[in-house]
Design a protein around this motif. Structure first.
Motif, mmCIF file in Angstrom:
data_model
loop_
_atom_site.group_PDB
_atom_site.id
_atom_site.type_symbol
_atom_site.label_atom_id
_atom_site.label_comp_id
_atom_site.label_asym_id
_atom_site.label_seq_id
_atom_site.Cartn_x
_atom_site.Cartn_y
_atom_site.Cartn_z
ATOM 1 N N ALA A 48 16.965 -43.694 17.364
ATOM 2 C CA ALA A 48 16.999 -45.108 17.721
ATOM 3 C C ALA A 48 16.589 -45.335 19.166
ATOM 4 N N ILE A 49 16.649 -44.307 19.994
ATOM 5 C CA ILE A 49 16.151 -44.384 21.369
ATOM 6 C C ILE A 49 14.656 -44.079 21.407
ATOM 7 N N LEU A 50 14.237 -43.057 20.675
ATOM 8 C CA LEU A 50 12.847 -42.598 20.734
ATOM 9 C C LEU A 50 11.861 -43.634 20.202
ATOM 10 N N ILE A 51 12.086 -44.134 18.997
ATOM 11 C CA ILE A 51 11.086 -45.005 18.367
ATOM 12 C C ILE A 51 10.913 -46.336 19.113
ATOM 13 N N PRO A 52 11.992 -47.073 19.404
ATOM 14 C CA PRO A 52 11.784 -48.291 20.208
ATOM 15 C C PRO A 52 11.314 -47.982 21.627
ATOM 16 N N GLY A 53 11.707 -46.816 22.164
ATOM 17 C CA GLY A 53 11.249 -46.450 23.492
ATOM 18 C C GLY A 53 9.745 -46.290 23.546
ATOM 19 N N LEU A 54 9.154 -45.741 22.490
ATOM 20 C CA LEU A 54 7.697 -45.641 22.405
ATOM 21 C C LEU A 54 7.076 -47.016 22.126
ATOM 22 N N ALA A 55 7.702 -47.781 21.237
ATOM 23 C CA ALA A 55 7.185 -49.113 20.894
ATOM 24 C C ALA A 55 7.252 -50.071 22.081
ATOM 25 N N TYR A 56 8.113 -49.776 23.040
ATOM 26 C CA TYR A 56 8.204 -50.579 24.266
ATOM 27 C C TYR A 56 6.840 -50.668 24.952
ATOM 28 N N SER A 57 6.086 -49.561 24.943
ATOM 29 C CA SER A 57 4.815 -49.497 25.662
ATOM 30 C C SER A 57 3.591 -49.471 24.770
ATOM 31 N N LEU A 58 3.698 -48.844 23.597
ATOM 32 C CA LEU A 58 2.519 -48.515 22.798
ATOM 33 C C LEU A 58 2.251 -49.545 21.700
ATOM 34 N N LEU B 262 6.203 -53.881 22.935
ATOM 35 C CA LEU B 262 7.280 -54.858 23.080
ATOM 36 C C LEU B 262 7.333 -55.483 24.464
ATOM 37 N N ILE B 263 6.967 -54.714 25.491
ATOM 38 C CA ILE B 263 7.049 -55.250 26.847
ATOM 39 C C ILE B 263 6.055 -56.388 27.064
ATOM 40 N N ARG B 264 4.992 -56.454 26.265
ATOM 41 C CA ARG B 264 4.011 -57.526 26.390
ATOM 42 C C ARG B 264 4.419 -58.776 25.612
ATOM 43 N N ARG B 265 5.514 -58.710 24.891
ATOM 44 C CA ARG B 265 5.911 -59.813 24.005
ATOM 45 C C ARG B 265 7.181 -60.520 24.471
ATOM 46 N N GLY B 266 7.627 -60.200 25.684
ATOM 47 C CA GLY B 266 8.797 -60.879 26.221
ATOM 48 C C GLY B 266 10.119 -60.359 25.706
ATOM 49 N N VAL B 267 10.104 -59.224 24.988
ATOM 50 C CA VAL B 267 11.356 -58.659 24.488
ATOM 51 C C VAL B 267 11.605 -57.256 25.042
ATOM 52 N N GLY B 268 10.658 -56.748 25.823
ATOM 53 C CA GLY B 268 10.785 -55.379 26.320
ATOM 54 C C GLY B 268 12.017 -55.170 27.172
ATOM 55 N N GLU B 269 12.350 -56.167 27.995
ATOM 56 C CA GLU B 269 13.526 -56.023 28.853
ATOM 57 C C GLU B 269 14.812 -55.892 28.027
ATOM 58 N N PHE B 270 14.889 -56.669 26.944
ATOM 59 C CA PHE B 270 16.078 -56.590 26.085
ATOM 60 C C PHE B 270 16.169 -55.215 25.411
ATOM 61 N N VAL B 271 15.021 -54.699 24.990
ATOM 62 C CA VAL B 271 14.981 -53.372 24.387
ATOM 63 C C VAL B 271 15.415 -52.319 25.405
ATOM 64 N N ASN B 272 14.920 -52.431 26.628
ATOM 65 C CA ASN B 272 15.257 -51.467 27.677
ATOM 66 C C ASN B 272 16.748 -51.468 27.974
ATOM 67 N N VAL B 273 17.329 -52.654 28.048
ATOM 68 C CA VAL B 273 18.777 -52.753 28.279
ATOM 69 C C VAL B 273 19.544 -52.095 27.140
ATOM 70 N N ALA B 274 19.115 -52.372 25.908
ATOM 71 C CA ALA B 274 19.808 -51.802 24.748
ATOM 72 C C ALA B 274 19.714 -50.283 24.728
ATOM 73 N N LEU B 275 18.516 -49.760 25.045
ATOM 74 C CA LEU B 275 18.324 -48.310 24.977
ATOM 75 C C LEU B 275 19.012 -47.595 26.123
ATOM 76 N N GLY B 276 18.707 -48.004 27.348
ATOM 77 C CA GLY B 276 19.238 -47.297 28.509
ATOM 78 C C GLY B 276 20.653 -47.668 28.873
ATOM 79 N N GLY B 277 21.033 -48.922 28.588
ATOM 80 C CA GLY B 277 22.356 -49.378 28.994
ATOM 81 C C GLY B 277 23.436 -49.180 27.956
ATOM 82 N N LEU B 278 23.056 -49.162 26.669
ATOM 83 C CA LEU B 278 24.052 -49.053 25.596
ATOM 84 C C LEU B 278 23.885 -47.780 24.762
ATOM 85 N N LEU B 279 22.700 -47.588 24.157
ATOM 86 C CA LEU B 279 22.531 -46.468 23.228
ATOM 87 C C LEU B 279 22.591 -45.109 23.933
#
Length: 323
Positions: free
Chosen positions: A155-165, A170-187
């Protein structure tokens, strides 16, 4: 020999190795390991934070039943972290070439310094993803990684790659920051709890202040790159939002981090030592808000986030193992 000369010599003599090292972002890998230790320390508190007690004294920290799973979890996490960083460096080559780099933003500059083509990091990303998959499968088959831990790591790896690729980016769609918080701050901290015990809902609540500090840090570190990001179509939140809105959201996140910490302290989710070790660094977010959009350097916000990670890590280990 100075650091600059050593760097120059490495770039000239072993450009590929240096690029792989720099693009892995060693300082951020160190931060990931610190957050990993935060979750491990949180697990030592036992119920209700974790399902069972792990290490309850200094002698147990180095014993195989505790140390073995901790090391296994860290070894599986490292290639995942590097793969995500390589993917981000590869995807951001255009924006990193346009921005003025700071120690905390603008990428590593590895490709620019070595003159290597972006395809080099694309291949490195593929290799790192393969190593990550191999480590996860090997850990699961050998019984070194519990199924719950594997699930969190995937759950960290796949969205972590989708964040950039692509195709999601995801970072180009205005949701990357939320994904980053979820991955690095919670998961991530929950993954390290799961490496040695089963995390509970209380564990998730306990890391919310850190996750909110990560959100503040992202707004601050993305701000210096906003013009370069906008030029290449990378629609981060600081690109989409006005400066006033960025400051308002930052203030809400900082205030929420403080309020949640006090609230969790009040209901005995956070021990006093942990609460105080968290509130101290969170105070730096006030300075972070003051300089946000007024200066390029995100240093106060970065210091606050790292301070929360370091302070709460030390506090949880003290409460669970040494007190």
């Amino acid at each position: 020999m100075s650091v600059a000369r050593l760097r120059s010599a490495a770039v000239d003599r072993t450009p590929r190795l240096w690029c792989l090292w720099a693009a892995s972002r060693p300082s951020q890998v160190a931060l990931v390991l610190l957050v990993y230790l935060l979750g491990v320390g949180l697990s030592t508190a036992g119920p209700p934070v974790a399902a069972a007690e792990t290490a309850t004294g200094p002698s147990e920290v180095t014993a195989e039943p505790f140390l073995g799973p901790v090391v296994d979890g860290a070894l599986a996490l490292l290639p995942v972290t590097v793969a995500i960083h390589y993917a981000n460096e590869y995807a951001d080559v255009e924006t990193d070439a346009l921005t003025d780099r700071t120690p905390f933003s603008g990428g590593s500059g590895a490709l620019e310094a070595t003159g290597l083509p972006p395809a080099f990091l694309r291949r490195a990303t593929i290799v790192a993803v393969g190593l990550s998959a191999a480590a996860i499968v090997a850990g699961l088959v050998a019984g070194a990684l519990p199924l719950e831990t594997v699930g969190l790591l995937v759950a960290i790896l796949i969205p972590g790659l989708a964040y950039s690729l692509r195709p999601l980016t995801l970072i180009r769609r205005g949701v990357g920051e939320f994904v980053n918080v979820a991955l690095g701050g919670l998961l991530l901290p929950l993954y390290s709890v799961a490496a040695v015990s089963r995390p509970t809902e209380i564990a998730a609540l306990a890391v919310v202040p850190f996750a909110l500090a990560v959100g503040c840090n992202l707004l601050a570190t993305h701000w210096p790159d906003r013009e370069a990001d906008a030029a290449v179509g990378k629609r981060t939140l600081v690109v989409r939002w006005s400066p006033d809105r960025v400051r308002r959201v930052y203030a809400v996140l900082a205030g929420a981090a403080t309020a949640v910490t006090v609230g969790l302290w009040g209901v005995d989710v956070l021990p006093t030592t942990v609460a105080l070790a968290t509130l101290g660094p969170l105070a730096l977010l006030g300075r972070g808000w003051w300089v946000l959009t007024r200066q390029r350097s995100p240093f106060p916000s970065v210091l606050a986030m790292v301070g929360v990670a370091a302070g709460s890590t030390a506090a949880w280990w003290w409460v669970g193992v040494f007190s």
